[in-house]
Design a protein around this motif. Structure first.
Motif, PDB file in Angstrom:
ATOM      1  N   GLN A   9     -28.024 -82.214  19.666  1.00 32.93           N
ATOM      2  CA  GLN A   9     -27.170 -81.183  20.258  1.00 32.93           C
ATOM      3  C   GLN A   9     -26.962 -81.432  21.752  1.00 32.93           C
ATOM      4  O   GLN A   9     -25.850 -81.285  22.269  1.00 32.93           O
ATOM      5  CB  GLN A   9     -27.728 -79.784  20.029  1.00 32.93           C
ATOM      6  CG  GLN A   9     -26.752 -78.681  20.451  1.00 32.93           C
ATOM      7  CD  GLN A   9     -25.422 -78.787  19.724  1.00 32.93           C
ATOM      8  OE1 GLN A   9     -25.363 -78.777  18.498  1.00 32.93           O
ATOM      9  NE2 GLN A   9     -24.326 -78.894  20.470  1.00 32.93           N
ATOM     10  N   LYS A  36     -17.344 -86.168  18.905  1.00 35.69           N
ATOM     11  CA  LYS A  36     -16.595 -84.943  18.626  1.00 35.69           C
ATOM     12  C   LYS A  36     -15.225 -85.369  18.120  1.00 35.69           C
ATOM     13  O   LYS A  36     -14.594 -86.276  18.673  1.00 35.69           O
ATOM     14  CB  LYS A  36     -16.447 -84.093  19.890  1.00 35.69           C
ATOM     15  CG  LYS A  36     -17.753 -83.474  20.357  1.00 35.69           C
ATOM     16  CD  LYS A  36     -17.540 -82.620  21.586  1.00 35.69           C
ATOM     17  CE  LYS A  36     -18.844 -82.005  22.061  1.00 35.69           C
ATOM     18  NZ  LYS A  36     -18.656 -81.205  23.296  1.00 35.69           N
ATOM     19  N   ILE A  56     -22.434 -82.690  11.590  1.00 35.58           N
ATOM     20  CA  ILE A  56     -23.397 -81.743  12.159  1.00 35.58           C
ATOM     21  C   ILE A  56     -22.826 -80.336  12.107  1.00 35.58           C
ATOM     22  O   ILE A  56     -23.489 -79.389  11.715  1.00 35.58           O
ATOM     23  CB  ILE A  56     -23.752 -82.123  13.616  1.00 35.58           C
ATOM     24  CG1 ILE A  56     -24.291 -83.550  13.687  1.00 35.58           C
ATOM     25  CG2 ILE A  56     -24.716 -81.120  14.223  1.00 35.58           C
ATOM     26  CD1 ILE A  56     -25.534 -83.801  12.885  1.00 35.58           C
ATOM     27  N   SER A  57     -21.551 -80.190  12.526  1.00 32.59           N
ATOM     28  CA  SER A  57     -20.888 -78.885  12.457  1.00 32.59           C
ATOM     29  C   SER A  57     -19.397 -79.096  12.221  1.00 32.59           C
ATOM     30  O   SER A  57     -18.836 -80.118  12.605  1.00 32.59           O
ATOM     31  CB  SER A  57     -21.106 -78.081  13.743  1.00 32.59           C
ATOM     32  OG  SER A  57     -20.481 -78.716  14.848  1.00 32.59           O
ATOM     33  N   GLY A  58     -18.792 -78.106  11.568  1.00 34.27           N
ATOM     34  CA  GLY A  58     -17.367 -78.169  11.263  1.00 34.27           C
ATOM     35  C   GLY A  58     -17.113 -78.775   9.890  1.00 34.27           C
ATOM     36  O   GLY A  58     -18.035 -78.999   9.104  1.00 34.27           O
ATOM     37  N   THR A  59     -15.830 -79.032   9.620  1.00 34.84           N
ATOM     38  CA  THR A  59     -15.406 -79.615   8.351  1.00 34.84           C
ATOM     39  C   THR A  59     -14.560 -80.848   8.642  1.00 34.84           C
ATOM     40  O   THR A  59     -13.552 -80.751   9.349  1.00 34.84           O
ATOM     41  CB  THR A  59     -14.579 -78.609   7.522  1.00 34.84           C
ATOM     42  OG1 THR A  59     -15.384 -77.453   7.272  1.00 34.84           O
ATOM     43  CG2 THR A  59     -14.131 -79.202   6.205  1.00 34.84           C
ATOM     44  N   PRO A  73     -21.204 -79.233   7.169  1.00 31.18           N
ATOM     45  CA  PRO A  73     -22.465 -79.462   7.877  1.00 31.18           C
ATOM     46  C   PRO A  73     -23.542 -80.049   6.963  1.00 31.18           C
ATOM     47  O   PRO A  73     -23.720 -79.599   5.825  1.00 31.18           O
ATOM     48  CB  PRO A  73     -22.853 -78.065   8.371  1.00 31.18           C
ATOM     49  CG  PRO A  73     -21.542 -77.370   8.529  1.00 31.18           C
ATOM     50  CD  PRO A  73     -20.698 -77.867   7.373  1.00 31.18           C
ATOM     51  N   ASN A  74     -24.203 -81.084   7.473  1.00 28.87           N
ATOM     52  CA  ASN A  74     -25.294 -81.791   6.797  1.00 28.87           C
ATOM     53  C   ASN A  74     -24.846 -82.687   5.651  1.00 28.87           C
ATOM     54  O   ASN A  74     -25.682 -83.269   4.962  1.00 28.87           O
ATOM     55  CB  ASN A  74     -26.385 -80.821   6.323  1.00 28.87           C
ATOM     56  CG  ASN A  74     -26.937 -80.023   7.468  1.00 28.87           C
ATOM     57  OD1 ASN A  74     -27.302 -80.581   8.499  1.00 28.87           O
ATOM     58  ND2 ASN A  74     -26.973 -78.707   7.327  1.00 28.87           N
ATOM     59  N   HIS A  94     -18.431 -81.926  14.980  1.00 36.08           N
ATOM     60  CA  HIS A  94     -19.473 -82.715  15.636  1.00 36.08           C
ATOM     61  C   HIS A  94     -20.102 -83.571  14.545  1.00 36.08           C
ATOM     62  O   HIS A  94     -20.426 -83.051  13.465  1.00 36.08           O
ATOM     63  CB  HIS A  94     -20.528 -81.819  16.267  1.00 36.08           C
ATOM     64  CG  HIS A  94     -20.001 -80.986  17.384  1.00 36.08           C
ATOM     65  ND1 HIS A  94     -20.778 -80.094  18.066  1.00 36.08           N
ATOM     66  CD2 HIS A  94     -18.764 -80.906  17.952  1.00 36.08           C
ATOM     67  CE1 HIS A  94     -20.056 -79.497  19.010  1.00 36.08           C
ATOM     68  NE2 HIS A  94     -18.833 -79.976  18.947  1.00 36.08           N
TER      69      HIS A  94
END
Length: 121
Positions: A9, A36, A56-59, A73-74, A94
């Motif tokens: 992060q 990003k 990590i985050s988002g689609t 995520p993940n 991310h």
């Protein structure tokens, strides 16, 4: 690297521009990069290597010529070497990338979106 522990992060917080990968660390001959993403990238292939995406985050949508692969995520997806693909993020994503050192983000396509891998802080 000078530090043993890296925080994903904190590394992402240091990235200002989209589609500009930054090397977080290396494992043998592979780089682990934070990036990003926003918008649509370019269609390209990596003729000599697979490319691993971990959201990590988002689609993130990995557009392939025969289907779309949607990652949340993940989620992890490996684009096999030589497969044409075009990442797309309709909102900011991310992600981590795992690929051999020296891999160019635009693969065989080149162009103005080609970025040198940047080092974090």
């Amino acid at each position: 690297m000078s530090e043993d522990v890296r925080n994903v992060q904190a590394a992402l917080d240091a990235v200002a521009e989209h589609w500009q990968p930054h090397r977080l660390t290396s494992v043998n001959d592979y780089d682990v990069k934070v990036v990003k993403l926003l918008g649509e990238f370019v269609w390209h292939t990596h003729p000599d290597t697979d490319e691993l995406f971990m959201v990590i985050s988002g689609t993130l949508t990995i557009q392939l010529r025969d289907r779309d692969v949607v990652l949340g995520p993940n989620d992890v997806f490996v684009v096999p070497r030589g497969v044409e693909h075009c990442p797309r993020a309709d909102a900011e994503v991310h992600a981590l990338l795992f690929e051999p050192q020296g891999t160019v983000n635009t693969g065989d396509a080149g162009g103005d979106r080609t970025a040198a891998v940047r080092e974090l802080g």
